[in-house]
Design a protein around this motif. Structure first.
Motif, PDB file in Angstrom:
ATOM      1  N   PRO A  41     -41.671   0.312  11.345  1.00  0.00           N
ATOM      2  CA  PRO A  41     -41.529   1.770  11.521  1.00  0.00           C
ATOM      3  C   PRO A  41     -40.299   2.174  12.327  1.00  0.00           C
ATOM      4  CG  PRO A  41     -43.814   1.102  11.805  1.00  0.00           C
ATOM      5  CD  PRO A  41     -43.012  -0.163  11.693  1.00  0.00           C
ATOM      6  N   TRP A  42     -39.703   1.283  13.056  1.00  0.00           N
ATOM      7  CA  TRP A  42     -38.489   1.595  13.821  1.00  0.00           C
ATOM      8  C   TRP A  42     -37.211   1.368  13.002  1.00  0.00           C
ATOM      9  CZ3 TRP A  42     -42.812  -0.883  15.421  1.00  0.00           C
ATOM     10  CH2 TRP A  42     -43.552  -0.238  16.413  1.00  0.00           C
ATOM     11  N   GLY A  43     -37.370   0.954  11.762  1.00  0.00           N
ATOM     12  CA  GLY A  43     -36.216   0.786  10.886  1.00  0.00           C
ATOM     13  C   GLY A  43     -35.623  -0.608  10.872  1.00  0.00           C
ATOM     14  N   GLN A  44     -36.154  -1.498  11.681  1.00  0.00           N
ATOM     15  CA  GLN A  44     -35.612  -2.854  11.724  1.00  0.00           C
ATOM     16  C   GLN A  44     -36.024  -3.637  10.485  1.00  0.00           C
ATOM     17  OE1 GLN A  44     -37.133  -4.150  15.537  1.00  0.00           O
ATOM     18  NE2 GLN A  44     -35.118  -3.863  16.463  1.00  0.00           N
ATOM     19  N   LEU A  45     -35.065  -4.385   9.952  1.00  0.00           N
ATOM     20  CA  LEU A  45     -35.277  -5.152   8.726  1.00  0.00           C
ATOM     21  C   LEU A  45     -35.459  -6.618   9.108  1.00  0.00           C
ATOM     22  CD1 LEU A  45     -35.205  -4.074   5.787  1.00  0.00           C
ATOM     23  CD2 LEU A  45     -32.871  -4.913   5.649  1.00  0.00           C
ATOM     24  N   PHE A  59     -37.971  -8.762   2.648  1.00  0.00           N
ATOM     25  CA  PHE A  59     -37.803  -8.185   3.971  1.00  0.00           C
ATOM     26  C   PHE A  59     -38.982  -7.261   4.283  1.00  0.00           C
ATOM     27  CE2 PHE A  59     -33.413  -9.356   4.874  1.00  0.00           C
ATOM     28  CZ  PHE A  59     -32.840  -9.498   3.629  1.00  0.00           C
ATOM     29  N   PHE A 107     -39.244  -4.845   1.114  1.00  0.00           N
ATOM     30  CA  PHE A 107     -38.158  -4.841   0.129  1.00  0.00           C
ATOM     31  C   PHE A 107     -37.903  -6.261  -0.360  1.00  0.00           C
ATOM     32  CE2 PHE A 107     -36.635  -0.567   0.349  1.00  0.00           C
ATOM     33  CZ  PHE A 107     -36.778  -0.140   1.658  1.00  0.00           C
ATOM     34  N   ARG A 133     -44.304   0.626   0.075  1.00  0.00           N
ATOM     35  CA  ARG A 133     -44.778   1.087   1.393  1.00  0.00           C
ATOM     36  C   ARG A 133     -46.231   0.669   1.562  1.00  0.00           C
ATOM     37  NH1 ARG A 133     -43.013   4.418   5.180  1.00  0.00           N
ATOM     38  NH2 ARG A 133     -41.288   5.082   3.842  1.00  0.00           N
ATOM     39  N   ASN A 172     -36.256 -10.466   7.997  1.00  0.00           N
ATOM     40  CA  ASN A 172     -36.220 -11.400   6.879  1.00  0.00           C
ATOM     41  C   ASN A 172     -37.517 -12.209   6.853  1.00  0.00           C
ATOM     42  OD1 ASN A 172     -35.371 -13.058   4.785  1.00  0.00           O
ATOM     43  ND2 ASN A 172     -34.146 -14.374   6.108  1.00  0.00           N
ATOM     44  N   GLN A 178     -39.535  -3.925   6.645  1.00  0.00           N
ATOM     45  CA  GLN A 178     -38.911  -2.922   7.511  1.00  0.00           C
ATOM     46  C   GLN A 178     -39.998  -2.254   8.332  1.00  0.00           C
ATOM     47  OE1 GLN A 178     -36.706   0.427   5.765  1.00  0.00           O
ATOM     48  NE2 GLN A 178     -35.152   0.086   7.323  1.00  0.00           N
TER      49      GLN A 178
END
Lengths: 109, 116
Positions: free
Chosen positions: A39-43, A35, A86, A104, A45, A37
């Motif tokens: 900077p807006w937190g969206q994950l 995955f 991730f 990161r 695939n 992610q």
């Protein structure tokens, strides 16, 4: 439970560079996903890859299940590739995703 | 793959209050999951939402703090109760579809919660 370790924890690269991210897991798995992610937190695939090799544009992934690791390759990095990567696995015998520690990635223009 | 609509996308809440997060899937799924991501950390599973029965919680998470509902195969809610600043996190839902063309777990867009 299963342990999922990713390396390196942090990676800073110039735009255009290539990178390899690694995911090691401690037991047999039914499922492995990579995955991104943002900077807006969206994950997002990237790959479902319990074994073998897949490619999607500048990204490719390889999982060697017998040796319990997976690699994510990013070529010709762009600033939009920045974020946290991730890997996540499903341990044999259950249905739950266990996430790795993350890498990161920061791409500098 | 399935599409999961999650809302709200973000909220700022006062300590002591509660926030309910909703996830709607565009197809029936066998299992739904709720995760928490504390600042700078990886994702940790809170619970598995079971249709028609109580959720199954992971170690360290309790129903009084994180009540979950799943009234049907396409919808689930997570409530974070009695909020404290330590609850400031991103909360995400996920599905585990039972389709034969399974291509991995899908996630909602996340809810960024800040407790003040």
């Amino acid at each position: 439970g299963i342990q999922v370790e990713q390396s390196p924890p942090d990676l800073i690269l110039q735009e255009g560079a290539n990178s390899t991210l690694r995911c090691n897991f401690s037991d047999s798995v039914n499922n492995l996903q990579w995955f991104h992610q943002n900077p807006w937190g969206q994950l997002i695939n990237l790959f479902y890859i319990p074994s073998g090799t897949k490619q999607n544009g500048r990204l490719s992934a390889t999982t060697v299940a017998t040796e319990r690791y997976s690699l994510l390759y990013i070529s010709s990095s762009q600033t939009t590739d920045s974020g946290v990567y991730f890997c996540a696995v499903v341990w044999k015998g259950n249905e739950k995703l266990t996430f790795g520690t993350g890498t990161r990635l920061t791409i500098i223009p | 793959s399935a599409v999961i609509s999650q809302k709200p996308s973000r909220d700022i809440c006062q300590r002591g209050t509660s926030l309910t997060i909703q996830c709607q899937v565009d197809s029936q799924v066998t299992m739904m999951f709720w995760y928490r991501q504390q600042p700078g950390q990886s994702l940790t599973l809170i619970a598995t939402a079971n249709q028609g029965s109580e959720a199954t919680y992971e170690s360290g998470f309790v129903i009084d703090k994180f009540p979950i509902s799943r009234p049907n195969l396409t919808f689930s809610t997570l409530t974070v109760s009695n909020l404290s600043p330590e609850d400031s996190s991103i909360y995400l839902c996920s599905d585990r579809p039972g389709r034969p063309d399974f291509t991995g777990y899908t996630f909602g867009s996340g809810t960024r919660l800040t407790v003040v």
